[in-house]
Write a protein that holds these residues in place. Structure first.
Motif, PDB file in Angstrom:
ATOM      1  N   ALA A 109      18.815  15.633  57.409  1.00  0.00           N
ATOM      2  CA  ALA A 109      18.408  15.096  56.113  1.00  0.00           C
ATOM      3  C   ALA A 109      19.247  15.707  54.988  1.00  0.00           C
ATOM      4  O   ALA A 109      19.730  14.989  54.096  1.00  0.00           O
ATOM      5  N   ILE A 110      19.445  17.024  55.026  1.00  0.00           N
ATOM      6  CA  ILE A 110      20.246  17.698  53.992  1.00  0.00           C
ATOM      7  C   ILE A 110      21.673  17.142  53.995  1.00  0.00           C
ATOM      8  O   ILE A 110      22.261  16.895  52.928  1.00  0.00           O
ATOM      9  N   SER A 111      22.218  16.937  55.201  1.00  0.00           N
ATOM     10  CA  SER A 111      23.581  16.408  55.314  1.00  0.00           C
ATOM     11  C   SER A 111      23.701  15.032  54.657  1.00  0.00           C
ATOM     12  O   SER A 111      24.661  14.763  53.919  1.00  0.00           O
ATOM     13  N   HIS A 112      22.701  14.181  54.873  1.00  0.00           N
ATOM     14  CA  HIS A 112      22.765  12.829  54.311  1.00  0.00           C
ATOM     15  C   HIS A 112      22.413  12.803  52.824  1.00  0.00           C
ATOM     16  O   HIS A 112      22.973  11.991  52.064  1.00  0.00           O
ATOM     17  N   TYR A 113      21.506  13.684  52.381  1.00  0.00           N
ATOM     18  CA  TYR A 113      21.258  13.772  50.933  1.00  0.00           C
ATOM     19  C   TYR A 113      22.541  14.193  50.213  1.00  0.00           C
ATOM     20  O   TYR A 113      22.858  13.684  49.129  1.00  0.00           O
ATOM     21  N   THR A 114      23.262  15.113  50.831  1.00  0.00           N
ATOM     22  CA  THR A 114      24.539  15.547  50.259  1.00  0.00           C
ATOM     23  C   THR A 114      25.521  14.379  50.220  1.00  0.00           C
ATOM     24  O   THR A 114      26.261  14.197  49.241  1.00  0.00           O
ATOM     25  N   GLY A 115      25.508  13.575  51.273  1.00  0.00           N
ATOM     26  CA  GLY A 115      26.370  12.395  51.321  1.00  0.00           C
ATOM     27  C   GLY A 115      26.049  11.412  50.215  1.00  0.00           C
ATOM     28  O   GLY A 115      26.954  10.790  49.641  1.00  0.00           O
ATOM     29  N   VAL A 116      24.772  11.255  49.918  1.00  0.00           N
ATOM     30  CA  VAL A 116      24.348  10.359  48.831  1.00  0.00           C
ATOM     31  C   VAL A 116      24.937  10.816  47.509  1.00  0.00           C
ATOM     32  O   VAL A 116      25.484  10.017  46.735  1.00  0.00           O
ATOM     33  N   MET A 117      24.829  12.105  47.236  1.00  0.00           N
ATOM     34  CA  MET A 117      25.341  12.625  45.959  1.00  0.00           C
ATOM     35  C   MET A 117      26.853  12.491  45.861  1.00  0.00           C
ATOM     36  O   MET A 117      27.400  12.249  44.783  1.00  0.00           O
ATOM     37  N   LYS A 118      27.549  12.656  46.971  1.00  0.00           N
ATOM     38  CA  LYS A 118      29.003  12.518  46.972  1.00  0.00           C
ATOM     39  C   LYS A 118      29.420  11.068  46.714  1.00  0.00           C
ATOM     40  O   LYS A 118      30.434  10.814  46.071  1.00  0.00           O
ATOM     41  N   ARG A 119      28.631  10.135  47.230  1.00  0.00           N
ATOM     42  CA  ARG A 119      28.970   8.716  47.046  1.00  0.00           C
ATOM     43  C   ARG A 119      28.854   8.296  45.582  1.00  0.00           C
ATOM     44  O   ARG A 119      29.662   7.508  45.089  1.00  0.00           O
ATOM     45  N   ASP A 120      27.823   8.822  44.900  1.00  0.00           N
ATOM     46  CA  ASP A 120      27.637   8.455  43.494  1.00  0.00           C
ATOM     47  C   ASP A 120      26.795   9.546  42.814  1.00  0.00           C
ATOM     48  O   ASP A 120      25.558   9.496  42.848  1.00  0.00           O
ATOM     49  N   PRO A 121      27.458  10.508  42.231  1.00  0.00           N
ATOM     50  CA  PRO A 121      26.727  11.643  41.623  1.00  0.00           C
ATOM     51  C   PRO A 121      25.735  11.231  40.541  1.00  0.00           C
ATOM     52  O   PRO A 121      24.775  11.963  40.262  1.00  0.00           O
ATOM     53  N   THR A 122      25.941  10.084  39.924  1.00  0.00           N
ATOM     54  CA  THR A 122      25.050   9.651  38.837  1.00  0.00           C
ATOM     55  C   THR A 122      24.163   8.466  39.252  1.00  0.00           C
ATOM     56  O   THR A 122      23.516   7.864  38.415  1.00  0.00           O
ATOM     57  N   GLY A 123      24.147   8.165  40.543  1.00  0.00           N
ATOM     58  CA  GLY A 123      23.369   7.030  41.024  1.00  0.00           C
ATOM     59  C   GLY A 123      21.855   7.261  40.910  1.00  0.00           C
ATOM     60  O   GLY A 123      21.390   8.389  40.681  1.00  0.00           O
ATOM     61  N   LYS A 124      21.078   6.183  41.129  1.00  0.00           N
ATOM     62  CA  LYS A 124      19.628   6.261  40.888  1.00  0.00           C
ATOM     63  C   LYS A 124      18.904   7.154  41.874  1.00  0.00           C
ATOM     64  O   LYS A 124      17.774   7.600  41.603  1.00  0.00           O
ATOM     65  N   TYR A 125      19.516   7.450  43.044  1.00  0.00           N
ATOM     66  CA  TYR A 125      18.851   8.307  44.022  1.00  0.00           C
ATOM     67  C   TYR A 125      19.470   9.718  44.073  1.00  0.00           C
ATOM     68  O   TYR A 125      18.983  10.561  44.834  1.00  0.00           O
ATOM     69  N   SER A 126      20.499   9.957  43.303  1.00  0.00           N
ATOM     70  CA  SER A 126      21.212  11.223  43.399  1.00  0.00           C
ATOM     71  C   SER A 126      20.375  12.410  42.918  1.00  0.00           C
ATOM     72  O   SER A 126      20.445  13.504  43.463  1.00  0.00           O
TER      73      SER A 126
END
Length: 266
Positions: A245-262
């Motif tokens: 989960a931590i690995s994929h949450y990190t992936g989310v932030m890398k994809r879009d640091p300002t996105g709605k789920y970041s």
């Protein structure tokens, strides 16, 4: 008679229409023994012997194909018959025809079209397990690295027809995988509301599995930001796979640091 005249060398402008009409008639036939065949066998003609119309059509058009020197005629008419069965919601016969066609030529450029029709037929049955099995079957069948077929390698050619077949196969894989993700995630949420988290675990597991497959299979898709977030949520709250989960949450932030789920992923 029109077909026979054409086979005898006469130029018949509407012979193709005759083929189409005959294909339609085969879908309405019960099995029967022809009068002449009955005489030879010393029996009487009878109906309902269990042979569906498409099988009789296959035998007939294979013979006509050879006599008329029209390669592909049998395949073309069986495809037509399968589509007719589909409009009639005659699912069993529709699937049987497509299975025969795949067995007849497992590298045909038309198989992505068959797969689309077959999956829609399975969905009509409302049997999620069968549908999942068949989607996985074709997902692998069309894969460049497939372990079960040579379809991709046979169709990896530069002409427009083969490029179109490859495009259809790729679209099938993406659309149907997305369908499984949505279906199993929603099913999990519905079951959890009705019966509790424990009863929903198997559906969450299947949703997570296909989220992960999607991320791997389509690394450039525009929906990966949201898909990776929802995968991380399942791994965190339902599966309790904290490291994943931590690995994929990190992936989310890398994809879009300002996105709605970041912010939630941080």
């Amino acid at each position: 008679e029109v077909i026979e005249m054409g086979l005898q060398g006469n130029k018949i402008s509407f012979q193709d229409q005759a083929y189409s009409a005959l294909a339609l008639s085969f879908t309405g036939l019960d099995a029967e023994i022809d009068e002449e065949e009955a005489k030879v066998k010393g029996t009487t003609a009878k109906r309902n012997t269990g042979m569906p119309g498409w099988q009789r059509a296959q035998e007939y058009f294979r013979k006509v194909e050879k006599r008329a020197q029209k390669p592909g005629l049998m395949i073309e008419q069986l495809e037509r018959i399968a589509r007719i069965y589909g409009t009639q919601d005659n699912i069993e016969l529709e699937l049987a025809v497509y299975e025969f066609l795949i067995k007849e030529d497992g590298r045909s450029m038309n198989i992505p079209q068959y797969a689309d029709a077959m999956i829609e037929a399975y969905k009509k049955r409302e049997n999620i397990d069968q549908t999942e099995e068949q989607i996985n079957r074709f997902f692998d069948y069309f894969a460049p690295e497939s372990k079960t077929s040579q379809w991709y390698k046979a169709n990896d050619q530069s002409d427009d027809a083969h490029k179109s077949a490859l495009s259809q196969a790729a679209q099938f894989r993406q659309v149907q995988l997305d369908w499984m993700i949505t279906t199993f995630h929603k099913k999990a949420q519905d079951v959890e509301k009705e019966k509790g988290e424990e009863a929903a675990v198997t559906f969450y597991d299947r949703a997570a599995k296909y989220y992960d497959v999607f991320l791997t299979s389509f690394p450039d898709d525009s929906s990966l930001y949201e898909k990776e977030f929802f995968l991380a949520e399942i791994q965190s709250y339902q599966q309790r796979k904290w490291d994943d989960a931590i690995s994929h949450y990190t992936g989310v932030m890398k994809r879009d640091p300002t996105g709605k789920y970041s912010k939630e992923s941080a």
